[in-house]
Scaffold this active site. Structure first.
Site, PDB file in Angstrom:
ATOM      1  N   GLU A   1      -6.134   9.737   8.483  1.00  0.00           N
ATOM      2  CA  GLU A   1      -4.762   9.635   9.023  1.00  0.00           C
ATOM      3  C   GLU A   1      -4.592  10.495  10.270  1.00  0.00           C
ATOM      4  O   GLU A   1      -3.734  10.243  11.104  1.00  0.00           O
ATOM      5  CB  GLU A   1      -3.742  10.053   7.955  1.00  0.00           C
ATOM      6  CG  GLU A   1      -3.759   9.143   6.738  1.00  0.00           C
ATOM      7  CD  GLU A   1      -2.472   8.366   6.540  1.00  0.00           C
ATOM      8  OE1 GLU A   1      -1.439   8.783   7.068  1.00  0.00           O
ATOM      9  OE2 GLU A   1      -2.522   7.330   5.841  1.00  0.00           O
TER      10      GLU A   1
ATOM     11  N   HIS B   1      -8.580   3.766   2.711  1.00  0.00           N
ATOM     12  CA  HIS B   1      -8.861   4.533   3.925  1.00  0.00           C
ATOM     13  C   HIS B   1     -10.362   4.676   4.196  1.00  0.00           C
ATOM     14  O   HIS B   1     -10.768   4.882   5.328  1.00  0.00           O
ATOM     15  CB  HIS B   1      -8.282   5.949   3.816  1.00  0.00           C
ATOM     16  CG  HIS B   1      -6.804   6.027   4.011  1.00  0.00           C
ATOM     17  ND1 HIS B   1      -5.914   5.623   3.064  1.00  0.00           N
ATOM     18  CD2 HIS B   1      -6.069   6.488   5.057  1.00  0.00           C
ATOM     19  CE1 HIS B   1      -4.686   5.826   3.509  1.00  0.00           C
ATOM     20  NE2 HIS B   1      -4.743   6.350   4.705  1.00  0.00           N
TER      21      HIS B   1
ATOM     22  N   CYS C   1      -3.588  -0.715  -2.354  1.00  0.00           N
ATOM     23  CA  CYS C   1      -3.827   0.694  -2.641  1.00  0.00           C
ATOM     24  C   CYS C   1      -4.673   0.805  -3.909  1.00  0.00           C
ATOM     25  O   CYS C   1      -4.274   0.321  -4.973  1.00  0.00           O
ATOM     26  CB  CYS C   1      -2.473   1.372  -2.853  1.00  0.00           C
ATOM     27  SG  CYS C   1      -2.575   3.066  -3.417  1.00  0.00           S
TER      28      CYS C   1
ATOM     29  N   ASP D   1       0.853  -1.197   0.000  1.00  0.00           N
ATOM     30  CA  ASP D   1       0.000   0.000   0.000  1.00  0.00           C
ATOM     31  C   ASP D   1       0.883   1.239   0.000  1.00  0.00           C
ATOM     32  O   ASP D   1       2.059   1.181   0.361  1.00  0.00           O
ATOM     33  CB  ASP D   1      -0.916   0.013   1.224  1.00  0.00           C
ATOM     34  CG  ASP D   1      -1.902   1.178   1.181  1.00  0.00           C
ATOM     35  OD1 ASP D   1      -2.682   1.253   0.216  1.00  0.00           O
ATOM     36  OD2 ASP D   1      -1.872   2.026   2.084  1.00  0.00           O
ATOM     37  N   SER D   2       0.293   2.374  -0.374  1.00  0.00           N
ATOM     38  CA  SER D   2       1.041   3.624  -0.341  1.00  0.00           C
ATOM     39  C   SER D   2       1.376   4.042   1.090  1.00  0.00           C
ATOM     40  O   SER D   2       2.288   4.829   1.308  1.00  0.00           O
ATOM     41  CB  SER D   2       0.238   4.732  -1.016  1.00  0.00           C
ATOM     42  OG  SER D   2      -1.015   4.872  -0.388  1.00  0.00           O
TER      43      SER D   2
ATOM     44  N   CYS E   1     -11.151   3.473  -1.905  1.00  0.00           N
ATOM     45  CA  CYS E   1      -9.839   3.816  -1.361  1.00  0.00           C
ATOM     46  C   CYS E   1      -9.759   3.077  -0.035  1.00  0.00           C
ATOM     47  O   CYS E   1     -10.744   3.036   0.715  1.00  0.00           O
ATOM     48  CB  CYS E   1      -9.726   5.329  -1.157  1.00  0.00           C
ATOM     49  SG  CYS E   1      -8.285   5.839  -0.174  1.00  0.00           S
TER      50      CYS E   1
END
Lengths: 288, 288
Positions: A154, A189, A75, A12-13, A187
């Protein structure tokens, strides 16, 4: 019965891919996982296809040192921008999030409108729309980039934080007015904001969690290729990141539900030194 | 009178440093500027001192090809984390944002409370606090990280957008209650939110714009070292970015007040190929 002890590699990024790891470990507890998070170059969402493809290729080469049974691109941005180009370049099976997410959305839509929520780069690539229309060209698809969702997650904000609720309402108002049948959390997240998104859109909308869909596709692949582990012990999870091991460890709890202790920092510049002596993957294979 | 035609090199993690370029071009219109924005690795704010220092060192080496009269580190995070370590390593004068910003804040505070608004990494470094206390150890300093301000500005939201106003109010409530005399906008993106920040904090608070303070310090340095250009024509502005030239060009209007046309993409991996033949800086010097 198959008993393939090689690890699953997940890339993942940054942190978001841990939602895929969580889904994988629920579904396949005996599998070991090698995770790489590119925290030195995160986020990929506002970056170009060229840059994301270059980063992804470097990371694939790193992950091959672990002799993985497959590489999971957790990702969505890398799945949309890099996987179509890279999938034929490497001998190992590659699973991105876009195909499983699109398949789940197409199945759930029953011909109704599908809305894709994702990063700017994923939306610009049109990969979700194209993949859904390969399943059924008559499914209408709309797309909406939500650039603040990643930094909001985040930052560790609570679901009930007023700013979270305002951002959800602002990004999704135009989508809600179209009364979609299915909304794809495109995504890794975004499942962390599932609560406020579901509340804002209402109960009749089906939310597709691409982390869940991807882990299901991994199970199917390993089953079909007789590559499952039959270990009854819990598999190991080893994490590598390109920056900030402490930040990764502390935020990981939120994504994974438990704390990670085994985090090693290795930056992309150091991948090259691993490649130089051209070791066979076998020799570098770690015990997991 | 001096007539030094070499360019000023300005470096930022992305777009934000263009606020420094704007201030420089207002103050020193005859100076040419070479700008490098590390858009492939932006943002630096959540990253480690080690990574930010490594990135900054690479970029200094790249900028030296242009034989600059000085290097301006327009990124507050790089100024706080990397400049103290790198300043002695290179023969060219280096100006970061922290020293000029801290000097302006110390001068304006008259002993009153100074609040620093900046990225997580800048706050964690304590560089602003330390610099202010070198001027006057009795000035009280508080610090507040505002992680969403950068993505909010990069998204191009209007100052009157409700989410912008809510974010400003949420981050600054605890600061406002302390009734600071001075608030430092300690990130090059933050001057873009000057309107709503000033409105929320009230008229009695002095806002220090580090872009403005930094451009003043550059003028002073060039004056003191007799390195000013006496060109009456407008200096050139050449921009290099490590990713996404189009996104940079379209967003730059917001930061700079006019559109940039000369943007070249060069990634850090390609810096090395420039270094290999070991050309003298003189030979690679561009005509600006």
């Amino acid at each position: 019965m198959s008993n393939d002890q090689r690890p699953i590699a997940v890339f993942d990024s940054g942190l978001g891919g841990l939602t895929v790891v969580r889904a994988l470990r629920r579904r396949l507890p005996g599998e070991s996982v090698i995770y790489f998070g590119d925290t030195a170059r995160v986020p990929y969402g506002p970056k170009s296809a060229e840059a994301v493809t270059r980063f992804t290729r470097e990371i694939f080469q790193f992950l091959l040192h672990f002799d993985p049974k497959c590489i999971v691109v957790a990702c969505n941005t890398a799945s949309a921008l890099a996987v179509p180009e890279l999938v034929g370049e490497f001998a190992v099976p590659v699973i991105g999030t876009v195909e499983p997410g699109a398949a789940a959305a197409a199945k759930a839509s029953e011909g109704g409108l599908v809305a894709i929520l994702a990063t700017e780069a994923t939306i610009a690539s049109n990969q979700y729309r194209n993949a859904i229309n390969r399943y059924n060209p008559r499914i209408p698809v709309v797309q909406k980039a939500c650039p603040l969702f990643v930094p909001i997650v985040e930052e560790g904000r609570e679901e009930r934080n007023p700013l979270v609720r305002m951002a959800v309402a602002e990004y999704l108002e135009a989508v809600r007015r179209l009364r979609p049948a299915v909304v794809v959390l495109g995504c890794t997240h975004y499942p962390m904001l599932r609560g406020p998104i579901a509340e804002y859109l209402g109960e009749s909308v089906v939310l597709v969690d691409t982390a869940e869909a991807t882990s299901e596709a991994v199970e199917q692949l390993l089953h079909d290729s007789s590559s499952l582990s039959n270990d009854s012990n819990r598999g190991r999870l080893l994490c590598y990141v390109s920056d900030n091991t402490q930040r990764f460890a502390s935020l990981s709890t939120r994504f994974l539900g438990h704390t990670i202790t085994d985090v090693v920092r290795i930056c992309p510049e150091e991948f090259a030194t691993l490649h130089q002596p051209a070791p066979t993957p076998r020799r570098l294979r770690v015990s997991v």
